[in-house]
Scaffold this motif. Structure first.
Motif, short mmCIF file in Angstrom:
data_model
loop_
_atom_site.label_atom_id
_atom_site.label_comp_id
_atom_site.label_asym_id
_atom_site.label_seq_id
_atom_site.Cartn_x
_atom_site.Cartn_y
_atom_site.Cartn_z
N TYR A 155 0.83 -1.22 0.00
CA TYR A 155 0.00 0.00 0.00
C TYR A 155 0.86 1.26 0.00
O TYR A 155 0.63 2.19 -0.79
CB TYR A 155 -0.93 0.01 1.21
CG TYR A 155 -1.73 1.29 1.33
CD1 TYR A 155 -2.83 1.52 0.50
CD2 TYR A 155 -1.36 2.29 2.23
CE1 TYR A 155 -3.55 2.70 0.59
CE2 TYR A 155 -2.08 3.46 2.32
CZ TYR A 155 -3.17 3.66 1.50
OH TYR A 155 -3.87 4.85 1.58
N LYS A 156 1.86 1.34 0.89
CA LYS A 156 2.68 2.54 0.99
C LYS A 156 3.46 2.79 -0.30
O LYS A 156 3.55 3.93 -0.78
CB LYS A 156 3.65 2.42 2.17
CG LYS A 156 2.97 2.44 3.53
CD LYS A 156 3.99 2.37 4.65
CE LYS A 156 3.31 2.42 6.01
NZ LYS A 156 4.30 2.33 7.12
N GLU A 157 4.03 1.72 -0.87
CA GLU A 157 4.81 1.86 -2.10
C GLU A 157 3.93 2.30 -3.26
O GLU A 157 4.30 3.20 -4.03
CB GLU A 157 5.52 0.54 -2.43
CG GLU A 157 6.65 0.17 -1.49
CD GLU A 157 6.16 -0.45 -0.19
OE1 GLU A 157 4.93 -0.62 -0.04
OE2 GLU A 157 7.01 -0.77 0.66
N LEU A 158 2.76 1.66 -3.39
CA LEU A 158 1.85 2.03 -4.47
C LEU A 158 1.30 3.43 -4.27
O LEU A 158 1.08 4.17 -5.25
CB LEU A 158 0.69 1.02 -4.55
CG LEU A 158 1.05 -0.36 -5.11
CD1 LEU A 158 -0.13 -1.32 -4.95
CD2 LEU A 158 1.47 -0.28 -6.56
N LEU A 159 1.08 3.82 -3.02
CA LEU A 159 0.60 5.18 -2.74
C LEU A 159 1.64 6.21 -3.17
O LEU A 159 1.30 7.20 -3.84
CB LEU A 159 0.32 5.31 -1.24
CG LEU A 159 -0.15 6.68 -0.75
CD1 LEU A 159 -1.50 7.02 -1.36
CD2 LEU A 159 -0.22 6.71 0.77
N PHE A 160 2.89 5.98 -2.81
CA PHE A 160 3.97 6.90 -3.18
C PHE A 160 4.11 6.98 -4.69
O PHE A 160 4.19 8.06 -5.28
CB PHE A 160 5.27 6.43 -2.53
CG PHE A 160 6.40 7.42 -2.57
CD1 PHE A 160 6.22 8.70 -3.12
CD2 PHE A 160 7.64 7.09 -2.08
CE1 PHE A 160 7.26 9.61 -3.15
CE2 PHE A 160 8.70 7.99 -2.12
CZ PHE A 160 8.50 9.26 -2.65
N TYR A 161 4.12 5.81 -5.34
CA TYR A 161 4.27 5.77 -6.80
C TYR A 161 3.09 6.43 -7.50
O TYR A 161 3.27 7.14 -8.51
CB TYR A 161 4.42 4.33 -7.26
CG TYR A 161 4.26 4.16 -8.76
CD1 TYR A 161 5.25 4.59 -9.64
CD2 TYR A 161 3.10 3.61 -9.30
CE1 TYR A 161 5.10 4.46 -11.00
CE2 TYR A 161 2.94 3.48 -10.66
CZ TYR A 161 3.94 3.91 -11.51
OH TYR A 161 3.78 3.79 -12.85
N ALA A 171 13.58 7.97 -4.66
CA ALA A 171 13.72 7.33 -3.35
C ALA A 171 14.21 5.90 -3.45
O ALA A 171 14.42 5.24 -2.44
CB ALA A 171 12.37 7.36 -2.61
N GLY A 172 14.38 5.41 -4.68
CA GLY A 172 14.92 4.07 -4.87
C GLY A 172 13.90 2.98 -5.02
O GLY A 172 14.26 1.79 -5.04
N LEU A 173 12.64 3.35 -5.16
CA LEU A 173 11.61 2.33 -5.33
C LEU A 173 11.65 1.79 -6.77
O LEU A 173 11.91 2.54 -7.71
CB LEU A 173 10.22 2.91 -5.04
CG LEU A 173 9.91 3.27 -3.59
CD1 LEU A 173 8.51 3.86 -3.48
CD2 LEU A 173 10.02 2.05 -2.69
N PRO A 174 11.35 0.50 -6.94
CA PRO A 174 11.34 -0.09 -8.30
C PRO A 174 10.07 0.32 -9.04
O PRO A 174 9.11 -0.44 -9.11
CB PRO A 174 11.39 -1.59 -8.03
CG PRO A 174 10.74 -1.74 -6.69
CD PRO A 174 11.09 -0.50 -5.91
N VAL A 175 10.08 1.53 -9.62
CA VAL A 175 8.86 2.08 -10.20
C VAL A 175 8.36 1.26 -11.38
O VAL A 175 7.14 1.13 -11.59
CB VAL A 175 9.08 3.56 -10.61
CG1 VAL A 175 9.25 4.43 -9.39
CG2 VAL A 175 10.27 3.69 -11.55
N ASN A 176 9.28 0.71 -12.18
CA ASN A 176 8.85 -0.11 -13.32
C ASN A 176 8.13 -1.37 -12.84
O ASN A 176 7.12 -1.78 -13.42
CB ASN A 176 10.05 -0.48 -14.18
CG ASN A 176 10.62 0.70 -14.93
OD1 ASN A 176 9.89 1.65 -15.26
ND2 ASN A 176 11.92 0.68 -15.19
N LEU A 178 6.62 -1.68 -9.91
CA LEU A 178 5.35 -1.26 -9.32
C LEU A 178 4.32 -0.98 -10.40
O LEU A 178 3.14 -1.33 -10.25
CB LEU A 178 5.56 -0.01 -8.46
CG LEU A 178 6.29 -0.19 -7.13
CD1 LEU A 178 6.56 1.15 -6.48
CD2 LEU A 178 5.49 -1.09 -6.20
N ASN A 179 4.73 -0.34 -11.49
CA ASN A 179 3.83 -0.06 -12.59
C ASN A 179 3.31 -1.35 -13.22
O ASN A 179 2.10 -1.49 -13.47
CB ASN A 179 4.54 0.78 -13.65
CG ASN A 179 3.63 1.12 -14.81
OD1 ASN A 179 2.67 1.85 -14.69
ND2 ASN A 179 3.94 0.56 -15.98
#
Length: 295
Positions: A155-161, A171-176, A178-179
């Motif tokens: 939830y937190k990662e998807l919310l940020f993205y 911030a270093g999150l794996p945006v690809n 997550l997408n």
């Protein structure tokens, strides 16, 4: 009134249909909240229409239609991303191209299959939740569990993205990843909703509950909760309308959820057309923007 609520529950097909309706109303609202926040409603429509060729191929070879539809839905997101990254074509244009081409391919394949075997195309396009089997209920429940588990865990990662993709990447999150994961969740939700509302109407169930909740509450988790309640109530109410008025279940569900959105649009305390008192100059600014379009 109580007898009217209990009477349909005497039939096993109605029990199965209500279970699927509740599950679909829940996950569509939760996953659709991300689409609405990212302003990617067309993506839900694109994936919804793109599952049709996979469904047709799976039906033709005797495989599980849910699996075929899911593969086609994920493939459509890959094609959209490929067009967007390898050409100057914008994402909305890529979605429109993939939506129309996949949908046309699906209709063509189903037409070819119909030459040898009769298929009711309306069930694929507009849903037939009253015909769900026990196996369909198990599959929908499994999809709902997986979808909600992923949303809860990430939830937190998807919310940020969702709200700040560039910030999430910095911030270093794996945006690809997550997408892609979000696209998979959308494909799973579309597959789960096929029996309920069909591939044509699934966009309404994906977007309308979240959009209605967005007019009533300010935070994403609140939008998900309120939207889920609206989706569930709309699905169940649509089922009862379908049972008593002898109308198609899919369109009935969509009409109910659209009615809730209209009420919120008109009467929302903070955004309602009839109840929200606009600040001085707000209307004039809007009019100036409209006038600017014609200069």
């Amino acid at each position: 009134m109580l007898d009217g609520l209990i009477e349909p529950l005497q039939y096993s097909f109605m029990q199965r249909s209500l279970i699927v309706a509740i599950l679909v109303g829940l996950i569509c609202a939760v996953v659709g909240s991300y689409l609405m926040v990212q302003r990617l409603a067309l993506l839900g429509d694109a994936i919804g229409h793109s599952v049709l060729p996979g469904l047709a191929v799976a039906y033709g070879i005797g495989a599980n239609i849910f699996v075929g539809a899911f593969i086609a839905g994920v493939l459509s997101t890959v094609v959209i991303a490929w067009i967007r990254t390898r050409s100057p074509i914008k994402e909305d244009a890529a979605m429109g191209i993939v939506l129309s081409s996949f949908f046309a391919l699906g209709i063509t394949l189903i037409t070819l299959i119909q030459k040898d075997e009769k298929i009711d195309l309306n069930h694929f396009l507009f849903g037939n939740i009253l015909a769900v089997t026990s196996e369909d209920v198990k599959t929908t429940a499994l999809i709902a569990f997986l979808t909600l588990a992923v949303v809860f865990l990430l939830y937190k990662e998807l919310l940020f993205y969702t709200f700040d993709p560039l910030g999430a990447q910095a911030a270093g999150l794996p945006v690809n990843l997550l997408n892609f994961g979000l696209m998979v969740l959308i494909a799973l939700t579309v597959v789960a909703s096929m029996k309920a509302v069909g591939v044509v109407l699934v966009l309404s169930l994906l977007i309308a509950p979240g959009a209605t909740a967005y007019l009533l509450v300010p935070r994403l988790h609140q939008v998900m909760i309120v939207g889920a309640l609206i989706g569930i109530v709309s699905s169940v109410t649509g089922m009862y309308l379908s049972f008593y008025q002898n109308i198609p279940s899919g369109p009935a569900i969509v009409l109910v959820v659209s009615g809730f959105f209209l009420l919120a649009l008109l009467l929302s305390p903070s955004h309602g057309v009839l109840t929200h008192r606009r600040a001085p100059g707000e209307n004039s600014a809007f009019l100036q923007e409209i006038k600017g379009l014609f200069r």
